[in-house]
Design an enzyme around this catalytic site. Structure first.
Site, PDB file in Angstrom:
ATOM      1  N   TRP A  64     -22.091  14.284   8.790  1.00 52.25           N
ATOM      2  CA  TRP A  64     -21.033  13.992   7.831  1.00 52.25           C
ATOM      3  C   TRP A  64     -21.224  14.779   6.540  1.00 52.25           C
ATOM      4  O   TRP A  64     -22.339  14.947   6.039  1.00 52.25           O
ATOM      5  CB  TRP A  64     -21.012  12.497   7.511  1.00 52.25           C
ATOM      6  CG  TRP A  64     -20.394  11.660   8.591  1.00 52.25           C
ATOM      7  CD1 TRP A  64     -20.030  12.076   9.844  1.00 52.25           C
ATOM      8  CD2 TRP A  64     -20.065  10.276   8.517  1.00 52.25           C
ATOM      9  NE1 TRP A  64     -19.502  11.031  10.549  1.00 52.25           N
ATOM     10  CE2 TRP A  64     -19.510   9.908   9.767  1.00 52.25           C
ATOM     11  CE3 TRP A  64     -20.182   9.306   7.539  1.00 52.25           C
ATOM     12  CZ2 TRP A  64     -19.077   8.624  10.048  1.00 52.25           C
ATOM     13  CZ3 TRP A  64     -19.753   8.013   7.816  1.00 52.25           C
ATOM     14  CH2 TRP A  64     -19.201   7.680   9.054  1.00 52.25           C
TER      15      TRP A  64
ATOM     16  N   LYS B 155     -16.757  15.708   9.547  1.00 51.39           N
ATOM     17  CA  LYS B 155     -17.839  15.595  10.514  1.00 51.39           C
ATOM     18  C   LYS B 155     -18.063  16.961  11.139  1.00 51.39           C
ATOM     19  O   LYS B 155     -17.320  17.401  12.015  1.00 51.39           O
ATOM     20  CB  LYS B 155     -17.518  14.553  11.580  1.00 51.39           C
ATOM     21  CG  LYS B 155     -18.763  14.052  12.294  1.00 51.39           C
ATOM     22  CD  LYS B 155     -18.506  12.778  13.062  1.00 51.39           C
ATOM     23  CE  LYS B 155     -19.809  12.181  13.591  1.00 51.39           C
ATOM     24  NZ  LYS B 155     -19.578  10.920  14.329  1.00 51.39           N
TER      25      LYS B 155
ATOM     26  N   GLU C 188      -5.503  -4.063  -1.859  1.00 51.61           N
ATOM     27  CA  GLU C 188      -5.934  -5.247  -1.105  1.00 51.61           C
ATOM     28  C   GLU C 188      -6.998  -6.065  -1.823  1.00 51.61           C
ATOM     29  O   GLU C 188      -7.312  -7.183  -1.405  1.00 51.61           O
ATOM     30  CB  GLU C 188      -6.466  -4.822   0.265  1.00 51.61           C
ATOM     31  CG  GLU C 188      -5.411  -4.251   1.180  1.00 51.61           C
ATOM     32  CD  GLU C 188      -5.257  -2.732   1.095  1.00 51.61           C
ATOM     33  OE1 GLU C 188      -4.853  -2.119   2.084  1.00 51.61           O
ATOM     34  OE2 GLU C 188      -5.554  -2.169   0.008  1.00 51.61           O
TER      35      GLU C 188
ATOM     36  N   THR D 196       0.845  -1.187   0.000  1.00 50.28           N
ATOM     37  CA  THR D 196       0.000   0.000   0.000  1.00 50.28           C
ATOM     38  C   THR D 196       0.884   1.241   0.000  1.00 50.28           C
ATOM     39  O   THR D 196       2.082   1.167   0.269  1.00 50.28           O
ATOM     40  CB  THR D 196      -0.923   0.008   1.227  1.00 50.28           C
ATOM     41  OG1 THR D 196      -0.111   0.051   2.414  1.00 50.28           O
ATOM     42  CG2 THR D 196      -1.795  -1.241   1.266  1.00 50.28           C
TER      43      THR D 196
END
Length: 548
Positions: free
Chosen positions: A446, A441, A332, A188
């Protein structure tokens, strides 16, 4: 009762064997470091991959060894893909855009024994080699005459790729072994900590390539000419080096030449029909088209992902007769999990509603699955309204990270937490609301940075936009918008802020707009919001306020 069908292990070598036998004359075109063009075909790639397997044996590579590559997209890198995995070793594609400290970490974490590197990376190799005690040899991907000076520690041999290849025979026979054998290793990008190793298997890579080649996904044909703009060091080039030869489609590999002008020339000169790259790359191509008044002569489809594809990109490429397919995945997940492909019910949608569907990351390809959950892990409804943590599972989704044990592992049912926040509509189309680390947030509610960015780049003078969560004395967090104008253009904060009226709730409107010369990007071409947060997260506390 068992079936009476033949059983052969799913091995990546079968792809290049098939391509050489049934599509041997299909072209593999590479742009080299000096800009020159190298041409070969699948028959030639397979022969040289067998020769390379003999080279690996001479260098004492063994099944299971991690063999590192530090290379651009070209024919030699493709040979390494098949030779290393085909002999049972692990092809560890190292991302040269990572920081040197991260590169040393991942090569040690992988315990790489050999490194095959582009000559242009010689200074980087010289700096890395003393930090990787498992390294036995470095092979520079060129001939002896072009070998640069490269001081290496005692005990690490230096070779020229073509010299080794000249001395090797082509008599290697691809072995059969367990399809669960590790085939490739990708790390990653490490934007939230140390990079983590994702270890693919032959079985997972083969099933992923089959699924990626279905008609509603990339669906390559032997008549296609496929440009791989996604780095072969990133999630195995989005599996394009497997999918194209599987179908017999020609491969066009642009090397390090990914600027808009170079790509536009290559797309037209090599009659490319399909190309993959992150949105940032396509924005460069669109700028070049606008600057020159040029056109895309043969390109018909573009696969893009890595970050949300802005509406402007759909519209501008559409004017050139190009269909954009947005997909979602991650290192992944090999990477493909969802792709935006229409359903029969979408055929009669008005243009604006149809565009809203295209802007979503799409529906799951067979072999994988997704769900969204709340903070307690309860599954949320597919209503296009509820959004939560996106989880994925499937034949090509990671079970755990290399050397990490239970850290970041999937749960007992195979659900892997992706770190994305998403909604899923009744038709099964996922839409990424944000990365969990990027969502804003504000006062307990959100706000999606992706939605705000897509609106910002719809301004005709805006080239790129990023929205981050900025600290706020009352609301804890508020959206801060950072934009980069197109070359030769000017943009005002007021003009960009005006775009949000009527498109989002008023409290979603960014509190401030900063006009910058450029935005930072990660090693995989995504916006580096971590760097932006570090630099600008206190902007509102320092007196920034919403433009009038």
């Amino acid at each position: 009762m068992l079936g009476l069908m033949q059983r052969h292990p799913l091995l990546l070598s079968s792809i290049i064997i098939h391509a050489a036998r049934h599509h041997g004359s299909a072209e593999v075109v590479s742009v080299m470091g000096d800009g020159g063009i190298h041409r070969t075909d699948y028959a030639g790639i397979e022969r040289r991959a067998r020769r390379l397997a003999r080279v690996l044996q001479r260098l004492e590579a063994r099944p299971g060894d991690r063999i590192a590559t530090l290379a651009w997209n070209d024919h030699r890198h493709l040979e390494l893909y098949y030779a290393v995995s085909g002999m049972g070793a692990v092809c560890h594609t190292v991302n040269p855009r990572l920081a040197q400290d991260d590169l040393a970490f991942i090569m040690n974490d992988a315990a790489d024994t050999l490194l095959f590197a582009d000559p242009g990376f010689a200074p980087l190799v010289a700096a890395l080699a003393p930090q990787v005690p498992s390294l036995r040899a470095v092979v520079l991907l060129g001939d002896q005459a072009a070998m640069p000076a490269l001081p290496l520690p005692a005990g690490i041999a230096l070779h020229a790729y073509e010299s080794l290849m000249d001395e090797a025979a082509e008599d290697y026979a691809w072995p059969a072994f367990d399809e669960e054998t590790a085939s490739a290793l990708c790390y990653t990008s490490g934007t939230t900590g140390r990079p983590k190793g994702v270890l693919y298997s032959h079985r997972s890579a083969m099933l992923h390539a089959y699924a990626s080649n279905t008609a509603d996904a990339f669906g390559f044909r032997a008549t296609d000419r496929v440009l791989v703009g996604a780095g072969m060091f990133h999630a195995t080039g989005w599996a394009m080096p497997y999918c194209a030869p599987m179908a017999g489609a020609a491969l066009v590999l642009p090397g390090r030449h990914l600027d808009g002008a170079a790509l536009l020339r290559l797309l037209n000169a090599e009659r490319v029909t399909f190309a993959s790259a992150v949105p940032t790359i396509w924005l460069g191509v669109l700028q070049e088209l606008e600057r020159t008044g040029g056109r895309l002569e043969t390109l018909r489809r573009v696969g893009s992902g890595g970050s949300a594809v802005p509406r402007m990109m759909f519209e501008e490429l559409g004017r050139h007769g190009v269909t954009v397919q947005q997909a979602w995945g991650m290192t992944e997940t090999s990477p493909l999990v969802t792709i935006s492909a229409p359903l029969p019910a979408h055929a009669a949608l008005p243009p604006e509603e149809a565009m809203r569907v295209r802007l979503k990351q799409g529906r799951v390809v067979c072999g994988a699955d997704i769900r969204i959950t709340d903070a307690e892990g309860a599954e949320l409804p597919w209503d296009g309204v509820a959004f939560g943590d996106l989880q994925a599972r499937g034949h090509w989704v990671a079970r755990e990270y290399l050397n990490r044990g239970a850290e970041g592992a999937a749960d007992a049912a195979g659900w892997f937490r992706t770190g994305d926040v998403a909604t899923i509509d009744a038709a099964g189309f996922a839409e990424m609301v944000d990365r969990s680390k990027d969502v804003i947030k504000s006062g307990g509610e959100w706000i999606s940075s992706i939605a705000l960015e897509n609106i910002a780049v719809s301004h005709p003078d805006v080239m790129e936009a990023a929205v981050i969560a900025a600290r706020h004395p009352k609301w804890m967090e508020r959206p801060l918008l950072l934009v980069v104008p197109k070359p030769g253009r000017q943009v005002t904060p007021e003009a960009v802020t005006a775009l949000y009226a009527g498109q989002v709730a008023s409290w979603w409107t960014p509190d401030a707009v900063l006009v910058l010369e450029e935005l930072p990007h990660t090693a995989t071409g995504k916006l580096n919001k971590l760097a932006l947060r570090q630099q600008y997260q206190d902007h509102l506390l320092r007196g920034g306020e919403r433009p009038a």
